[in-house]
Structure formats: C-alpha cells, structure tokens
Design a protein around this motif. Sequence first.
Motif, mmCIF file in Angstrom:
data_model
loop_
_atom_site.group_PDB
_atom_site.id
_atom_site.type_symbol
_atom_site.label_atom_id
_atom_site.label_comp_id
_atom_site.label_asym_id
_atom_site.label_seq_id
_atom_site.Cartn_x
_atom_site.Cartn_y
_atom_site.Cartn_z
ATOM 1 N N ASP A 249 9.052 7.709 2.668
ATOM 2 C CA ASP A 249 10.007 8.420 1.826
ATOM 3 C C ASP A 249 9.679 9.902 1.973
ATOM 4 O OD1 ASP A 249 11.386 9.693 -0.238
ATOM 5 O OD2 ASP A 249 11.258 7.966 -1.554
ATOM 6 N N LYS A 250 10.489 10.589 2.764
ATOM 7 C CA LYS A 250 10.186 11.987 3.049
ATOM 8 C C LYS A 250 10.309 12.850 1.796
ATOM 9 C CE LYS A 250 11.296 12.022 7.968
ATOM 10 N NZ LYS A 250 12.122 12.630 9.039
ATOM 11 N N ASN A 251 11.201 12.481 0.910
ATOM 12 C CA ASN A 251 11.357 13.275 -0.310
ATOM 13 C C ASN A 251 10.108 13.221 -1.176
ATOM 14 O OD1 ASN A 251 14.000 14.090 0.301
ATOM 15 N ND2 ASN A 251 14.847 12.214 -0.584
ATOM 16 N N LYS A 252 9.428 12.086 -1.124
ATOM 17 C CA LYS A 252 8.219 11.911 -1.928
ATOM 18 C C LYS A 252 6.955 12.154 -1.132
ATOM 19 C CE LYS A 252 10.250 8.512 -5.091
ATOM 20 N NZ LYS A 252 10.141 7.132 -5.652
ATOM 21 N N LEU B 275 0.836 -1.191 0.000
ATOM 22 C CA LEU B 275 0.000 0.000 0.000
ATOM 23 C C LEU B 275 0.873 1.243 0.000
ATOM 24 C CD1 LEU B 275 -2.724 -0.941 2.652
ATOM 25 C CD2 LEU B 275 -2.650 -1.490 0.208
ATOM 26 N N SER B 276 0.406 2.256 -0.708
ATOM 27 C CA SER B 276 1.100 3.535 -0.723
ATOM 28 C C SER B 276 0.138 4.634 -0.297
ATOM 29 C CB SER B 276 1.624 3.851 -2.127
ATOM 30 O OG SER B 276 2.531 2.869 -2.564
ATOM 31 N N CYS B 277 0.682 5.658 0.330
ATOM 32 C CA CYS B 277 -0.105 6.817 0.728
ATOM 33 C C CYS B 277 0.674 8.059 0.326
ATOM 34 C CB CYS B 277 -0.368 6.804 2.219
ATOM 35 S SG CYS B 277 -1.121 8.332 2.843
ATOM 36 N N ALA B 278 0.138 8.764 -0.647
ATOM 37 C CA ALA B 278 0.767 9.999 -1.098
ATOM 38 C C ALA B 278 0.125 11.173 -0.384
ATOM 39 C CB ALA B 278 0.603 10.135 -2.611
ATOM 40 N N ALA B 279 0.953 11.969 0.259
ATOM 41 C CA ALA B 279 0.475 13.116 1.019
ATOM 42 C C ALA B 279 0.782 14.399 0.261
ATOM 43 C CB ALA B 279 1.149 13.156 2.385
ATOM 44 N N SER B 280 -0.138 15.338 0.344
ATOM 45 C CA SER B 280 0.063 16.627 -0.319
ATOM 46 C C SER B 280 -0.621 17.715 0.483
ATOM 47 C CB SER B 280 -0.492 16.581 -1.752
ATOM 48 O OG SER B 280 -1.883 16.321 -1.733
ATOM 49 N N GLY B 281 -0.237 18.943 0.188
ATOM 50 C CA GLY B 281 -0.860 20.074 0.835
ATOM 51 C C GLY B 281 -0.030 20.697 1.934
ATOM 52 N N THR B 282 0.936 19.951 2.427
ATOM 53 C CA THR B 282 1.875 20.463 3.412
ATOM 54 C C THR B 282 3.056 19.499 3.471
ATOM 55 O OG1 THR B 282 2.094 21.262 5.688
ATOM 56 C CG2 THR B 282 0.886 19.221 5.368
ATOM 57 N N THR C 252 7.023 15.896 6.830
ATOM 58 C CA THR C 252 8.250 15.322 7.365
ATOM 59 C C THR C 252 8.254 15.257 8.884
ATOM 60 O OG1 THR C 252 9.310 17.486 7.281
ATOM 61 C CG2 THR C 252 9.618 16.056 5.385
ATOM 62 N N ILE C 253 7.519 16.149 9.549
ATOM 63 C CA ILE C 253 7.507 16.144 11.012
ATOM 64 C C ILE C 253 6.279 15.444 11.570
ATOM 65 C CG2 ILE C 253 8.942 18.186 11.251
ATOM 66 C CD1 ILE C 253 6.422 19.816 11.640
ATOM 67 N N TYR C 254 5.467 14.887 10.693
ATOM 68 C CA TYR C 254 4.279 14.191 11.142
ATOM 69 C C TYR C 254 4.593 12.724 11.439
ATOM 70 C CZ TYR C 254 1.017 17.898 9.744
ATOM 71 O OH TYR C 254 0.315 19.071 9.645
ATOM 72 N N THR C 255 3.869 12.151 12.376
ATOM 73 C CA THR C 255 3.820 10.708 12.506
ATOM 74 C C THR C 255 2.805 10.207 11.491
ATOM 75 O OG1 THR C 255 4.470 10.607 14.822
ATOM 76 C CG2 THR C 255 3.151 8.780 13.986
ATOM 77 N N VAL D 132 -2.715 -0.303 12.704
ATOM 78 C CA VAL D 132 -1.932 -1.345 12.055
ATOM 79 C C VAL D 132 -0.448 -1.075 12.300
ATOM 80 C CG1 VAL D 132 -1.315 -2.442 9.877
ATOM 81 C CG2 VAL D 132 -3.690 -1.731 10.292
ATOM 82 N N ALA D 133 -0.014 0.127 11.910
ATOM 83 C CA ALA D 133 1.409 0.469 12.062
ATOM 84 C C ALA D 133 1.568 1.971 11.979
ATOM 85 C CB ALA D 133 2.243 -0.208 10.983
ATOM 86 N N THR D 134 2.575 2.492 12.685
ATOM 87 C CA THR D 134 2.905 3.904 12.589
ATOM 88 C C THR D 134 4.418 4.070 12.439
ATOM 89 O OG1 THR D 134 3.095 4.162 14.982
ATOM 90 C CG2 THR D 134 0.941 4.632 14.001
ATOM 91 N N ILE D 135 4.800 5.216 11.910
ATOM 92 C CA ILE D 135 6.212 5.556 11.790
ATOM 93 C C ILE D 135 6.367 7.042 12.081
ATOM 94 C CG2 ILE D 135 5.981 5.846 9.274
ATOM 95 C CD1 ILE D 135 8.934 4.813 9.107
ATOM 96 N N THR D 136 7.291 7.355 12.988
ATOM 97 C CA THR D 136 7.498 8.738 13.376
ATOM 98 C C THR D 136 8.395 9.458 12.374
ATOM 99 O OG1 THR D 136 9.468 8.293 14.682
ATOM 100 C CG2 THR D 136 7.325 8.026 15.789
ATOM 101 N N SER D 137 8.555 10.751 12.596
ATOM 102 C CA SER D 137 9.429 11.521 11.706
ATOM 103 C C SER D 137 10.874 11.038 11.814
ATOM 104 C CB SER D 137 9.339 12.999 12.047
ATOM 105 O OG SER D 137 9.732 13.217 13.390
#
Length: 114
Positions: free
Chosen positions: A72-75, A20-27, A30-33, A48-53
């Motif tokens: 992938d913070k760059n993406k 699964l992929s989740c593309a984030a936009s609008g801000t 990088t500092i979000y969990t 299910v799972a989390t990942i911190t900054s």
Amino acid sequence: QVQLVETGGGLVQPGGSLRLSCAASGTSFTIYTMGWYRQTPGKERELVATITSGGSTNYADSVKGRFTVSRDKNKNTVYLYMNNLKPEDTAVYYCNARRFVDYWGKGTLVTVSS
C-alpha cells in the motif's frame, strides 16, 4: 532515519494463516522494491517474496500458491499473507527495501507448530 518495522508474527498451527506487515518510514518507498526474506538458525537468509514499485511480484518456489505479497503505497506498508503454513515455514521474517542500497527491519518470528 529510514526504518522498517515488521509486525504480525507469532505461533500458528500447521495449515493456519498469518499476515505480516512492514511499516516503512524515513523516506518515500514508492520507488523501492520491497520484499520479505526469512532466516532460520544456521542457515542463510533466503528470499520469500518481492514486489516492485510497479507491482510485479516474485516468489520463492517453496511458497508459491500459499503466500501473497502486496503493498500500500499510500501507507508506505508492505504485507505478506501466508496461508497453509507448514512447520518448515518457521523462521524469522525480515522486511527489505531495495533501491541501490538495502534496508532491513529487525525481523518478526513466525513459528508453525502444533
């Protein structure tokens, strides 16, 4: 406008894999969990799972050893690699971004069935 868009769901046989992929936009996230949650009809949404900054991860006991979350913070994208899928993993999977407030995607359906 903040937006999270999940992709990669589908039908898979027991023992199979999905990403699964989740593309984030609008801000900048990088500092979000970031995380993945899932929900089945009649049940509450569950972690299910989390990942911190910083890259620390947390998993539900039911998926430990089978699922891997990464980002992938760059993406501005977070992934959920799901292996050895079981019928009980069938659910709508939601992407989440959290920092003081929660943002949610609309979800992607994962069906594990033979």
